[in-house]
Enzyme design. Sequence first.
Site, PDB file in Angstrom:
ATOM      1  N   ASP A   1      48.252  41.449  32.248  1.00 48.08           N
ATOM      2  CA  ASP A   1      49.328  42.207  31.437  1.00 48.08           C
ATOM      3  C   ASP A   1      48.660  41.986  30.003  1.00 48.08           C
ATOM      4  OD1 ASP A   1      51.401  43.667  30.655  1.00 48.08           O
ATOM      5  OD2 ASP A   1      52.787  42.051  30.525  1.00 48.08           O
TER       6      ASP A   1
ATOM      7  N   HIS B   1      41.992  48.648  28.265  1.00 45.79           N
ATOM      8  CA  HIS B   1      41.792  48.696  29.566  1.00 45.79           C
ATOM      9  C   HIS B   1      40.500  48.219  29.907  1.00 45.79           C
ATOM     10  CE1 HIS B   1      45.777  49.741  30.227  1.00 45.79           C
ATOM     11  NE2 HIS B   1      45.650  51.034  29.816  1.00 45.79           N
TER      12      HIS B   1
ATOM     13  N   LEU C   1      35.137  35.993  49.606  1.00 49.75           N
ATOM     14  CA  LEU C   1      36.518  36.279  48.865  1.00 49.75           C
ATOM     15  C   LEU C   1      37.201  37.544  49.220  1.00 49.75           C
ATOM     16  CD1 LEU C   1      37.227  35.204  45.308  1.00 49.75           C
ATOM     17  CD2 LEU C   1      37.452  37.755  45.922  1.00 49.75           C
TER      18      LEU C   1
END
Length: 226
Positions: free
Chosen positions: A2, A19, A113
Site C-alpha cells: 500500500d 505503481h 518459493l
Amino acid sequence: MDGNSRWAKARDLPTSAGHEAGYRALREMLRLSCAWGIRVLTVFAFSSENWLRPKVEVDFLMMLFERVLRDNIGDFSRECIRVCVIGDSSKLPISLQKLAKEVEEMTRNNSRLELFVAVSYSGRRDIAQACQKISQNVKHGLLEPEEITESLIAQELETSSTEFPYPDLLIRTSGEARLSNFLLWQSAYSELFFTETYWPDFGEADYVEALSSFQKRQRRFGQHIT
C-alpha cells in the site's frame, strides 16, 4: 503493498510512476525472500474494491500486471519460483487471464518459493465461494452438513494449493492499520506488522525490521504458554 499513489503524489509524479516504483520494490522483496529462504510470499496487488478506481489507473495496472508476468517468466524459471494468481480472474482482461494461466502452468513444478499474486481478490469472496462449492456437495448428497469442518472449508480456499496456506506474518505498509479484506480466513493467527513506509520505499532494512519483530513474538494460538 500500500502507498504507491501517495508516494507518487508526494513527489508530484503521476500515479503510474508510483505503481512502477512499487513493482521495483516487489522485485527486491522477491529477491530477498528467495535469498532468505522464505517459502511462500503472497502479495495483495489489486483488490476487488480497486475496480472502483479511475479507469485510466485500472487500465494501467492491468497492463503493468501483464508486463510483469511476461518480463519475468525467465526469472521465475531460473530462480525456481512457482507463481499462482488468485482472485476473481473473470474480471481480468482476456489476455491477462491467458498469460496468468500460462505462467502458472510453466512454473507449477518450481518449489524454491511460491509467489501468490492476489488480483481482483476479496477475502470475503474467497470464503463465500468455498461455502458455495461445499453446499453443492451437500445439495447432491455427497456431504452431510455436520461433516463441514474448518479444514474442509480451507481446502476450498484459493490458497489451498500450497503446503503453507496460513501466513506467519502479514505486513501492511503506508501507515494503514487494517486488513482491507485480505486473506481473512487464512490470517486468523497471523502476526501483524504495520509500518508507516510507503510500499515503493519498503526495502531490505524494512523487511529485516518486520522479520525481526516476528522472531521476537511468542505465538500462543490461544493457548497459555508457561
